[in-house]
Structures are given as C-alpha cells and as structure tokens.
Design an enzyme around this catalytic site. Structure first.
Site, PDB file in Angstrom:
ATOM      1  N   GLU A  41      53.745  12.590 -52.955  1.00  0.00           N
ATOM      2  CA  GLU A  41      53.474  11.157 -53.183  1.00  0.00           C
ATOM      3  C   GLU A  41      54.220  10.675 -54.242  1.00  0.00           C
ATOM      4  O   GLU A  41      54.297  11.355 -55.152  1.00  0.00           O
ATOM      5  CB  GLU A  41      51.909  10.742 -53.426  1.00  0.00           C
ATOM      6  CG  GLU A  41      51.098  11.058 -52.210  1.00  0.00           C
ATOM      7  CD  GLU A  41      49.643  10.646 -52.316  1.00  0.00           C
ATOM      8  OE1 GLU A  41      49.334  10.415 -53.543  1.00  0.00           O
ATOM      9  OE2 GLU A  41      48.871  10.846 -51.376  1.00  0.00           O
ATOM     10  N   LYS A 193      83.556  -3.336 -27.523  1.00  0.00           N
ATOM     11  CA  LYS A 193      83.093  -1.936 -27.684  1.00  0.00           C
ATOM     12  C   LYS A 193      81.860  -1.739 -26.957  1.00  0.00           C
ATOM     13  O   LYS A 193      80.946  -2.740 -26.879  1.00  0.00           O
ATOM     14  CB  LYS A 193      82.682  -1.742 -29.327  1.00  0.00           C
ATOM     15  CG  LYS A 193      82.158  -0.634 -29.607  1.00  0.00           C
ATOM     16  CD  LYS A 193      81.651  -0.575 -31.148  1.00  0.00           C
ATOM     17  CE  LYS A 193      80.231  -0.923 -31.379  1.00  0.00           C
ATOM     18  NZ  LYS A 193      79.773  -0.726 -32.988  1.00  0.00           N
TER      19      LYS A 193
HETATM   20  C1  R5P Z   1      77.279  -1.807 -35.279  1.00  0.00           C
HETATM   21  O1  R5P Z   1      76.928  -2.937 -34.784  1.00  0.00           O
HETATM   22  C2  R5P Z   1      77.654  -1.933 -36.843  1.00  0.00           C
HETATM   23  O2  R5P Z   1      78.280  -3.035 -37.241  1.00  0.00           O
HETATM   24  C3  R5P Z   1      78.424  -0.533 -37.040  1.00  0.00           C
HETATM   25  O3  R5P Z   1      79.650  -0.819 -36.216  1.00  0.00           O
HETATM   26  C4  R5P Z   1      77.787   0.583 -36.524  1.00  0.00           C
HETATM   27  O4  R5P Z   1      76.455   0.603 -37.148  1.00  0.00           O
HETATM   28  C5  R5P Z   1      78.434   1.715 -37.088  1.00  0.00           C
HETATM   29  O5  R5P Z   1      78.056   2.987 -36.927  1.00  0.00           O
HETATM   30  P1  R5P Z   1      78.916   4.283 -36.279  1.00  0.00           P
HETATM   31  O6  R5P Z   1      79.923   4.553 -37.388  1.00  0.00           O
HETATM   32  O7  R5P Z   1      77.911   5.407 -36.019  1.00  0.00           O
HETATM   33  O8  R5P Z   1      79.633   3.802 -34.948  1.00  0.00           O
END
Ligand code: R5P
Length: 313
Positions: A41, A193
């Site tokens: 804790e 994306k």
């Molecule tokens: C997503 O919407 C965020 O803005 C980042 O692009 C994302 O969290 C990046 O995470 P990772 O590097 O795992 O793709």
C-alpha cells in the site's frame, strides 16, 4: 501576485523532470515521504507545513500507471487534509487518456474516470501537455491548463530541415500537425491509418505531397511504434528525403525499440514528460526537455497570468 507561497512537490514517476522544473523556478522540491507499507500500500507523509499555500505536485501517470495514479491520489489526500490552499496537479503525461470514448460496446471511458478521481482526491486545477484529444479538457469540472510541446520541437527542428513537410500519423493528429505547419510555414500531409490491434496499425494511404521534402511526423504518443513505423515507410515510398518524428510522450512499450531500430526514421524526438530508463537510450532517439514550458506555466498560474499567450504564433 498570489500571496500564498508556491510549493512544488513530486511523486515518484519523474523526479528528474520535477527537479528541472524546480531549478527553472529557482525553488526546491518540498519535502514529502512517498513510499510503501510492507504489503505494497502507498504510504505518504508531507514533511512541511502547507497550510493555505499554493501547492503544485508533479506526477506523470506513466508506467506503472496504476501505482502512479494511486500515489498521486494519496498524496493529494494528505495535502488536502493538511489544509493546502490550492492543489494543482502537474501531470505532464496523462495516463489512461487513450480510452476517451465508447468506440466499442461495453468499454470504459477511463479518461473521464481518471478526471473524476483526480477531482475527488482534491485537485483544484490540472496542468497537462498534449492530451490525446483536446476534448479531454472538458472531462474536468475544474480548470485544466492544456500546454503544448510544439515550440520545443519546432525550435529544435527548424534549422535542420530542408523543404519541410509536416505529416500527421492519423486523422487524430491533424490538428496538432496544423500547429507545426503554421510554425514551420510549410505544407502538411496526412496518413490514412487503420488500427489492427493495440500493437499494430496499417498505413493505407497518404494524402498530400512529400516528394523531395524532409518530413516531420507528429503525434502525441509513441507506444509500440505501430503507428509511426508504417507511416515512415509510406512516406519514404512516396519520395521523402529525411524522416524525422516529433512525438511528445515516449511511452515506448512492447516492441517499440526494436521497431525504431529497424525503421527508416532518421531521428525520433520525444520530450521528458515520461522518464526513460537506460534501456530506452538509442542513437535515433533524442529527448528534449519540457521543463522550461512547465515552469513558465506554473509561474503564470501562481501569478494568475495568461497561459495561452505562451503559445501564440
Ligand atoms: C493514437 O491515436 C495515438 O495518437 C498514437 O498514434 C498511438 O497511441 C501510438 O501508439 P503506437 O505507437 O502503439 O501505434
């Protein structure tokens, strides 16, 4: 000027950043014990009188986020019960921010839950940097000062880029990319994306022209590199020269380091909102300090002066 004394405390998540902020402010970190009982804790004792004072506590809720949140809640409880005049949470990295809407059935909105818990624990104000989504400010019913790392990155990159173009890793990063493009006086492009799972994403399309340009990919977080690395590949295929990335929060989890090593990225710049261990040292990664921005904002909050003017273009 506030007659109350400005007192700066730190949690255990990023003491180096807190020390850098204290140095900028010309003050010391106030004395508190933050540790654990033998069963795990969190145990806190504030070792200085805070009665009526203007208290700031620096804590990023980075890995391990649950522990860092709990520490923060319990420290605020101690400060509140010791009659601190005002408590401002300085949370350079706001953990749990990515779950900010119900994008599937039966999922939580953890960003809202954390905002509620921070307020219940005693926060009077919150200061944070590059929130995952601007709307998260509205999850707080207390003032939320939202700061940006853009000027720190632009100061670093503007001299080293030829014919720059700013690239948003996804639609969510477009607003951020606008801020960079305005300051670098250049065009921007956007990656279309599609997320496959929490570690992988696919770059399906590129909107905009990057050919023959030095690209700077901007985002709020790099976690696994699943967004950045496919983005850099796509930009290269479309003829970009140098590929830089300016990403505020270096979560750098899972396969991130390996992916960065193997990627086409020339340099990834992050800030020190999250403390990095030696396992995150890498020749392609540069860490810039956000301490001067936070110190200036703390000074202005204490003096009841404008924060937004810090970011005028
Ligand atoms: C997503 O919407 C965020 O803005 C980042 O692009 C994302 O969290 C990046 O995470 P990772 O590097 O795992 O793709």
């Amino acid at each position: 000027m506030d007659q109350r004394k400005l007192m700066l405390f730190t949690g255990s998540s990023n003491p180096a950043l807190a020390a850098a902020i204290a140095k900028e402010l010309g003050t010391n970190i106030a004395d508190a014990y933050i540790g654990n009982f033998s069963d795990g804790e969190t145990r806190v004792k504030i070792n200085e009188d805070v009665r009526g004072e203007d208290v700031f506590i620096v804590q990023s809720t980075s890995t391990p986020p649950n522990q860092h949140y709990m520490e923060l809640f319990i420290t605020m409880d101690a400060l509140k019960r010791a009659s601190a005049g005002r408590i401002t949470v300085v949370m350079p990295y706001f953990g749990y921010a990515r779950q900010d809407r119900k994008d599937q059935p039966r999922v939580p909105i953890s960003a809202k839950l954390m905002a509620n818990l921070l307020t219940s624990a005693g926060a009077d104000r919150v200061m944070t940097i590059d929130l995952h989504a601007h709307q998260i400010q509205g999850f707080f019913d207390i003032p939320c000062d939202h700061l940006y790392a853009v000027n720190v990155f632009v100061d670093y990159f503007k001299a080293k880029m030829n014919n720059p173009v700013v690239v948003a890793t996804d639609a969510g990063a477009v607003k951020m990319a606008h801020g960079y493009a305005k300051r670098l006086n250049c065009e921007m492009a956007v990656i279309d994306k599609r997320r496959v799972d929490d570690k992988n994403a696919v770059a399906t399309n590129l909107l905009g022209d990057v050919e023959g340009k030095d690209a700077i990919i901007v985002d709020d977080i790099i976690a696994t590199g699943g967004s950045l690395v496919p983005a850099s590949k796509m930009i290269k295929e479309h003829g970009a020269n140098k590929i830089y990335a300016a990403i505020t929060h270096g979560v750098l989890s899972g396969p991130a380091m390996e992916r960065i090593s193997e990627s086409l990225i020339d340099e990834l710049c992050i800030t020190d909102t999250i403390a990095q261990g030696t396992d995150k040292e890498h020749k392609k990664i540069k860490v810039l300090s956000i301490a001067p921005v936070l110190a200036e904002a703390i000074k202005r909050v204490h003096a009841a002066e404008s924060i937004s003017s810090l970011f005028n273009v």
